[in-house]
Design an enzyme around this catalytic site. Structure first.
Site, PDB file in Angstrom:
ATOM      1  N   PRO A 206       0.827  -1.217  -0.221  1.00  0.00           N
ATOM      2  CA  PRO A 206       0.158   0.039  -0.195  1.00  0.00           C
ATOM      3  C   PRO A 206       0.936   0.856  -0.169  1.00  0.00           C
ATOM      4  O   PRO A 206       2.087   1.631   1.249  1.00  0.00           O
ATOM      5  CB  PRO A 206      -0.440   0.058   1.520  1.00  0.00           C
ATOM      6  CG  PRO A 206       0.289  -1.162   2.061  1.00  0.00           C
ATOM      7  CD  PRO A 206       0.718  -1.723   1.573  1.00  0.00           C
ATOM      8  N   ASP A 380       5.664   2.717   2.187  1.00  0.00           N
ATOM      9  CA  ASP A 380       5.014   0.909   2.234  1.00  0.00           C
ATOM     10  C   ASP A 380       4.329   1.364   4.039  1.00  0.00           C
ATOM     11  O   ASP A 380       4.477   1.697   4.943  1.00  0.00           O
ATOM     12  CB  ASP A 380       5.499  -0.034   3.079  1.00  0.00           C
ATOM     13  CG  ASP A 380       4.287  -1.195   3.288  1.00  0.00           C
ATOM     14  OD1 ASP A 380       3.502  -1.181   3.628  1.00  0.00           O
ATOM     15  OD2 ASP A 380       5.450  -2.406   2.884  1.00  0.00           O
ATOM     16  N   HIS A 381       2.558   1.754   3.602  1.00  0.00           N
ATOM     17  CA  HIS A 381       2.128   2.298   4.424  1.00  0.00           C
ATOM     18  C   HIS A 381       1.724   1.281   6.269  1.00  0.00           C
ATOM     19  O   HIS A 381       1.155   1.305   6.414  1.00  0.00           O
ATOM     20  CB  HIS A 381       0.742   3.200   3.929  1.00  0.00           C
ATOM     21  CG  HIS A 381       0.279   4.473   4.931  1.00  0.00           C
ATOM     22  ND1 HIS A 381       0.834   4.846   5.802  1.00  0.00           N
ATOM     23  CD2 HIS A 381      -0.085   5.086   4.371  1.00  0.00           C
ATOM     24  CE1 HIS A 381      -0.715   5.094   7.085  1.00  0.00           C
ATOM     25  NE2 HIS A 381      -0.508   6.195   5.546  1.00  0.00           N
ATOM     26  N   ARG A 382       1.791   0.004   5.403  1.00  0.00           N
ATOM     27  CA  ARG A 382       1.702  -1.192   6.797  1.00  0.00           C
ATOM     28  C   ARG A 382       2.613  -1.431   7.442  1.00  0.00           C
ATOM     29  O   ARG A 382       2.566  -1.872   9.193  1.00  0.00           O
ATOM     30  CB  ARG A 382       2.176  -2.113   5.963  1.00  0.00           C
ATOM     31  CG  ARG A 382       0.930  -2.707   4.494  1.00  0.00           C
ATOM     32  CD  ARG A 382       1.178  -3.730   4.211  1.00  0.00           C
ATOM     33  NE  ARG A 382       2.498  -3.685   3.603  1.00  0.00           N
ATOM     34  CZ  ARG A 382       3.050  -4.772   2.519  1.00  0.00           C
ATOM     35  NH1 ARG A 382       2.414  -6.520   2.210  1.00  0.00           N
ATOM     36  NH2 ARG A 382       4.261  -5.000   2.541  1.00  0.00           N
ATOM     37  N   ALA A 384       5.205   1.644   8.050  1.00  0.00           N
ATOM     38  CA  ALA A 384       5.597   3.379   8.791  1.00  0.00           C
ATOM     39  C   ALA A 384       4.114   4.246   8.370  1.00  0.00           C
ATOM     40  O   ALA A 384       2.854   4.053   7.984  1.00  0.00           O
ATOM     41  CB  ALA A 384       6.548   3.867   7.942  1.00  0.00           C
TER      42      ALA A 384
END
Length: 411
Positions: A206, A380-382, A384
């Site tokens: 994501p 990667d929004h998972r 950070a």
């Protein structure tokens, strides 16, 4: 025995068959090159695991195959009976000839087999293919008759008049046509492999992209001062060192997500990938342990890696093990921002864009002209959050705004 496509690179799952270096009936020694393949990162040759005869080829040029696919069948026996099974017609004809004819025929066969064992690097073969040259017609001037780049170029020069004539005929023929077709370019090789890798990254991670403006005025001035002392250090070398300092302070961006075991691995070594734009597409050589290197050594090693990438001479070690990637598109001009795709399984990527002079308002409301560079950071929004990305890029901007701060962080 079956000769299969094995993993020749980190995370490689498939490769395209570019050309054969042998044919059915050929005898090969152990480690002789058999087939040339192209992955998204490199061109490589598949060697023979044993000595023997090529019984059957199972794949075709241009075909994309996965790791574990059988490429060819190798008869590893050296007995005369097995030889007859592989090339029965040739042996039958030789047996029917007179003793003197047999000797002459075997000499011819031996010479033919020897001639087919073309010694040339994958890059040299690529030069020949790209220019429509049959490499078997080129005479090698290297050790043991090895064909080098210069041999191909000389062959091209010698046949230039013929090529020009053919080109002129094609132009005349084309002008006489009354219908037109759409232009096409092949979608295979590195271009196809890059596409698959980007799709995998985009649909697995994501993505979230943060933008930042970085004042590089003082860095430009510092570099000009170094040039007067015959120290020509690229701006990217400073960027890499500053990024390494930021990764030490924000290790979450130098990490690997292991979803299966529900853990994030923080990497202490900073192996930074440097995106290079080549004729065959994007390739990312990796500079290892940037955290231990000086800015001068970073500049020198980056120059070497870039040259190897442009010449398609990168090794497996040169392209594997990256923990973080950068892309400097500023020198290309015109770019003010982007949403770069992360190199899976990495966590983040930073792209540097065009630098331009613009008015800036100071704290005391004065307007001055400064050199400002745009920066894009995808993460990667998972793993950070946006706030952490802002702190990361703000710290980077601080180090570049006043490059003398880099001296305080050197160990």
């Amino acid at each position: 025995m079956e000769v299969k496509l094995h993993d020749i690179g980190e995370g490689m799952t498939e490769a395209e068959i570019t050309c054969f270096l042998i044919k059915p009936g050929d005898y090969v020694q152990a480690d002789d090159p058999l087939i040339e393949v192209q992955t998204d990162k490199m061109t490589a040759e598949i060697p023979s695991p044993k000595a023997g005869f090529i019984r059957e080829i199972k794949v075709k040029p241009g075909e994309t195959v996965t790791v574990g696919t059988t490429l060819l069948i190798l008869d590893a026996s050296n007995s005369k009976e097995h030889r007859k099974q592989i090339i029965p017609e040739r042996e039958k004809k030789i047996a029917e000839r007179s003793p003197m004819e047999k000797i002459n025929q075997r000499i011819v066969v031996t010479r033919q087999n020897h001639d087919k064992r073309i010694l040339a690097s994958p890059f040299t073969r690529k030069i020949a293919r790209d220019n429509g040259i049959d490499i078997e017609k080129v005479s090698g001037s290297g050790p043991a008759g090895r064909i080098i780049d210069e041999d191909v170029y000389q062959f091209m020069t010698a046949s230039q008049q013929t090529k020009t004539a053919i080109r002129q005929e094609e132009i005349v023929a084309s002008s006489e046509q009354t219908s037109y077709a759409n232009d096409t370019i092949p979608f295979r090789g590195r271009r196809k492999q890059i596409a698959k890798k980007m799709i995998h990254s985009l649909f697995t991670i994501p993505h979230c992209t943060h933008f930042e403006e970085v004042d590089v005025t003082d860095l430009i001035q510092f570099r000009n001062e170094l040039k007067k002392r015959n120290e020509n250090i690229s701006a990217t070398a400073f960027f890499l060192k500053a990024l390494s300092i930021c990764l030490k302070e924000f290790p979450i961006f130098n990490a690997r997500l292991d979803e299966e075991n529900e853990v994030i691995h923080l990497k202490h070594e900073h192996h930074l990938g440097i995106a290079v734009d080549t004729e065959d597409g994007l390739i990312v050589p990796v500079m290892r342990n940037v955290e231990k290197k000086s800015i001068r050594s970073i500049h020198a090693e980056m120059k070497q890696l870039t040259e190897k990438a442009l010449e398609n001479q990168l090794t497996l070690k040169d392209i594997s093990g990256g923990t973080f990637t950068i892309s400097n598109v500023g020198p290309l001009g015109g770019s003010i921002g982007a949403t770069p795709i992360i190199q899976h399984p990495e966590v983040a990527l930073v792209s540097f864009h065009k630098t331009k002079k613009m008015p800036v308002v100071t704290d005391d409301d004065q307007i001055i002209i400064r050199s400002i560079m745009n920066l894009s950071m995808s993460f990667d929004h998972r793993v950070a959050d946006g706030a952490t990305a802002v702190r990361f890029t703000s710290r980077f901007a601080e180090l570049i705004h006043d490059p003398k701060l880099l001296l305080l962080e050197l160990v």
